[in-house]
Design a protein around this motif. Sequence first.
Motif, PDB file in Angstrom:
ATOM      1  N   VAL A  72     -31.801  43.583 -27.671  1.00 26.85           N
ATOM      2  CA  VAL A  72     -30.794  43.005 -28.701  1.00 26.85           C
ATOM      3  C   VAL A  72     -29.434  43.357 -27.935  1.00 26.85           C
ATOM      4  O   VAL A  72     -28.689  44.082 -28.450  1.00 26.85           O
ATOM      5  CB  VAL A  72     -31.267  43.784 -29.965  1.00 26.85           C
ATOM      6  N   SER A  73     -28.860  42.105 -27.109  1.00 27.86           N
ATOM      7  CA  SER A  73     -27.657  42.205 -26.965  1.00 27.86           C
ATOM      8  C   SER A  73     -27.250  40.959 -26.215  1.00 27.86           C
ATOM      9  O   SER A  73     -28.072  39.907 -25.916  1.00 27.86           O
ATOM     10  CB  SER A  73     -27.499  43.320 -25.496  1.00 27.86           C
ATOM     11  N   GLU A  74     -25.669  40.770 -26.279  1.00 27.33           N
ATOM     12  CA  GLU A  74     -25.372  39.507 -25.642  1.00 27.33           C
ATOM     13  C   GLU A  74     -25.715  39.160 -24.273  1.00 27.33           C
ATOM     14  O   GLU A  74     -25.774  38.061 -23.801  1.00 27.33           O
ATOM     15  CB  GLU A  74     -23.962  39.164 -26.253  1.00 27.33           C
ATOM     16  N   GLY A  98     -33.107  39.525 -31.327  1.00 27.35           N
ATOM     17  CA  GLY A  98     -32.393  40.338 -32.350  1.00 27.35           C
ATOM     18  C   GLY A  98     -33.312  41.174 -32.960  1.00 27.35           C
ATOM     19  O   GLY A  98     -34.724  41.551 -32.686  1.00 27.35           O
ATOM     20  N   GLY A 104     -34.586  49.139 -37.010  1.00 31.25           N
ATOM     21  CA  GLY A 104     -33.196  49.083 -36.529  1.00 31.25           C
ATOM     22  C   GLY A 104     -32.853  50.408 -36.423  1.00 31.25           C
ATOM     23  O   GLY A 104     -33.436  51.488 -36.440  1.00 31.25           O
ATOM     24  N   LYS A 108     -27.735  49.634 -33.637  1.00 29.06           N
ATOM     25  CA  LYS A 108     -28.248  48.363 -33.349  1.00 29.06           C
ATOM     26  C   LYS A 108     -29.198  48.090 -34.851  1.00 29.06           C
ATOM     27  O   LYS A 108     -30.429  48.317 -34.757  1.00 29.06           O
ATOM     28  CB  LYS A 108     -29.329  47.922 -32.099  1.00 29.06           C
ATOM     29  N   GLU A 110     -30.788  46.416 -38.279  1.00 29.43           N
ATOM     30  CA  GLU A 110     -31.769  45.373 -38.945  1.00 29.43           C
ATOM     31  C   GLU A 110     -30.683  44.257 -39.095  1.00 29.43           C
ATOM     32  O   GLU A 110     -29.515  44.458 -39.958  1.00 29.43           O
ATOM     33  CB  GLU A 110     -32.463  45.800 -39.953  1.00 29.43           C
ATOM     34  N   ARG A 112     -29.314  42.358 -37.021  1.00 32.72           N
ATOM     35  CA  ARG A 112     -28.342  42.002 -35.795  1.00 32.72           C
ATOM     36  C   ARG A 112     -28.987  40.966 -34.757  1.00 32.72           C
ATOM     37  O   ARG A 112     -29.996  41.360 -34.521  1.00 32.72           O
ATOM     38  CB  ARG A 112     -28.087  43.032 -35.123  1.00 32.72           C
ATOM     39  N   CYS A 114     -28.333  38.310 -31.549  1.00 26.66           N
ATOM     40  CA  CYS A 114     -27.556  37.796 -30.518  1.00 26.66           C
ATOM     41  C   CYS A 114     -28.125  36.393 -30.143  1.00 26.66           C
ATOM     42  O   CYS A 114     -29.346  36.234 -29.732  1.00 26.66           O
ATOM     43  CB  CYS A 114     -27.585  38.687 -29.312  1.00 26.66           C
ATOM     44  N   THR A 127     -22.846  37.484 -31.393  1.00 27.65           N
ATOM     45  CA  THR A 127     -23.734  38.187 -32.251  1.00 27.65           C
ATOM     46  C   THR A 127     -23.316  37.936 -33.625  1.00 27.65           C
ATOM     47  O   THR A 127     -22.202  38.020 -34.206  1.00 27.65           O
ATOM     48  CB  THR A 127     -23.451  39.627 -32.055  1.00 27.65           C
ATOM     49  N   GLU A 129     -24.309  39.512 -37.600  1.00 26.45           N
ATOM     50  CA  GLU A 129     -24.939  40.605 -38.429  1.00 26.45           C
ATOM     51  C   GLU A 129     -25.259  39.810 -39.698  1.00 26.45           C
ATOM     52  O   GLU A 129     -24.626  39.737 -40.537  1.00 26.45           O
ATOM     53  CB  GLU A 129     -23.965  41.674 -38.571  1.00 26.45           C
TER      54      GLU A 129
END
Length: 175
Positions: A72-74, A98, A104, A108, A110, A112, A114, A127, A129
């Motif tokens: 879960v990251s760009e 995500g 979560g 990171k 819950e 989120r 990307c 990203t 939220e």
Amino acid sequence: MTRAEALLAAARAGHHVIATAESCTGGLVSGAITSVAGSSDIFDRAFVTYTNRAKIEMLGVSPDTLRSHGAVSEEVAQEMVAGAFAASQATIAVSVTGIAGPGGSEHKPEGRVCFGLAWEEGLRTETVEFGALGRDAVRAAAVQHALAMILHSIEHDTHDSKANRSGNAYNLRNF
């Protein structure tokens, strides 16, 4: 008109072909697109890569990127969308990764999610939220956001599919 119907119309008008790379949405983005009659005109393929192994094997996501940044990251969204774009006949591709929940962490949370968007001459990530809305609501919001990203890109960005991948949309429609 639903967002998926608007996307179909805009993609047809711009001669675009779409591919998706999905993790937390598990194919719901491609499902939303293909739920519209005539979507075969503009939809090429989907990659549902729920596990890290699938992301590596199907999309070429680097194990180092996964170790360094997490799924879960760009950075992972960027590699997912680049892989989907490269492995398809798309003129535009989207990726989603995500934490839909439950769960979560402090770093990171819950909700989120990307996203990545790729076309011939560019790539961008973001990203969102969504918050701890519950699994179904986060996934539904992520689908709508992914569709909106593609639609906005087609309607407002400067890329032109005819110049970028001329013939791909036509060839897919006439296969």
